[in-house]
Write an enzyme that holds these catalytic residues in place. Structure first.
Site, short mmCIF file in Angstrom:
data_model
loop_
_atom_site.label_atom_id
_atom_site.label_comp_id
_atom_site.label_asym_id
_atom_site.label_seq_id
_atom_site.Cartn_x
_atom_site.Cartn_y
_atom_site.Cartn_z
N VAL A 127 0.91 -1.15 0.00
CA VAL A 127 0.00 0.00 0.00
C VAL A 127 0.95 1.20 0.00
O VAL A 127 1.56 1.51 1.02
CB VAL A 127 -0.93 -0.02 1.23
CG1 VAL A 127 -1.79 1.23 1.28
CG2 VAL A 127 -1.81 -1.27 1.22
N PRO A 128 1.11 1.86 -1.15
CA PRO A 128 2.26 2.75 -1.39
C PRO A 128 2.23 4.10 -0.67
O PRO A 128 2.13 5.16 -1.30
CB PRO A 128 2.24 2.92 -2.91
CG PRO A 128 0.80 2.79 -3.27
CD PRO A 128 0.25 1.76 -2.32
N CYS A 129 2.41 4.07 0.62
CA CYS A 129 2.46 5.31 1.40
C CYS A 129 3.70 6.13 1.08
O CYS A 129 3.74 7.33 1.33
CB CYS A 129 2.35 5.02 2.89
SG CYS A 129 3.51 3.82 3.52
N HIS A 130 4.72 5.51 0.48
CA HIS A 130 5.92 6.25 0.10
C HIS A 130 5.64 7.27 -1.00
O HIS A 130 6.42 8.19 -1.19
CB HIS A 130 7.04 5.28 -0.33
CG HIS A 130 6.71 4.44 -1.52
ND1 HIS A 130 5.94 3.30 -1.42
CD2 HIS A 130 7.03 4.57 -2.83
CE1 HIS A 130 5.81 2.76 -2.61
NE2 HIS A 130 6.46 3.51 -3.50
N ARG A 131 4.53 7.14 -1.70
CA ARG A 131 4.19 8.06 -2.78
C ARG A 131 3.53 9.35 -2.30
O ARG A 131 3.19 10.21 -3.10
CB ARG A 131 3.28 7.36 -3.80
CG ARG A 131 3.96 6.19 -4.49
CD ARG A 131 3.07 5.49 -5.48
NE ARG A 131 3.73 4.28 -5.94
CZ ARG A 131 3.07 3.22 -6.38
NH1 ARG A 131 1.75 3.22 -6.45
NH2 ARG A 131 3.74 2.15 -6.78
#
Length: 168
Positions: A127-131
């Site tokens: 779940v791409p929270c780095h984006r």
């Protein structure tokens, strides 16, 4: 109680740790492998049960996978789950701001709450929270540390051919 399994997940970025339930649904993906056995002492260390997670992370690292296709079973408050669902909609190789995520979920004044939910994401990377970055393009907190966040964003920009303007 459902049986749970965990394993270390190798990547060129760093070593991660992940947990699945007996149905193979991803429960947790830690950006740091340190202390993994203590996260869920009842879980069995079983790399075979996490082979699909390992395979997809390896494909992501090679640049041949842009979206993960894993069944997710993250536990958390409803607001956080709404944020995590919105994170899944951020395309590979792009970034957005906390405020934009807040608007997307219909809570335009909740950028700080979105930040808190982002930080509580139990399935980081997948779940791409780095984006999610600051509205001014700055890198902001990340559970795996800002150097990892930068590496992941640079990797995605390189693979997608996108331009990445970051500072901080």
């Amino acid at each position: 109680m459902t049986k749970r399994y965990w394993s270390l997940i190798d990547s060129p970025f760093q070593k991660f740790a992940a947990w699945v339930d007996e149905e193979g649904r991803l429960l947790r993906f830690n950006l740091r492998a340190t202390g993994a056995p203590e996260v869920d002492p009842e879980a069995e260390n079983n790399p075979r049960k996490l082979a699909e997670v390992q395979r997809q992370v390896a494909e992501y690292a090679k640049g041949t996978r842009r979206a993960f296709d894993l069944k997710l079973a993250a536990d958390g408050p409803d607001f956080d789950k709404r944020v995590w669902t919105a994170l899944l909609e951020i395309p590979f190789g792009t970034t957005t701001s906390y405020g934009a995520v807040a608007r997307r979920i219909g809570a335009p004044k909740a950028a700080r709450a979105v930040g808190a939910a982002n930080g509580a994401n139990p399935i980081a990377l997948i779940v791409p929270c780095h984006r999610v970055i600051g509205s001014d393009g700055s890198l902001t907190g990340y559970g795996g540390g800002l150097p990892l966040k930068r590496k992941l964003l640079e990797h995605e920009a390189r693979v997608s051919g996108a331009r990445l303007d970051l500072f901080g």
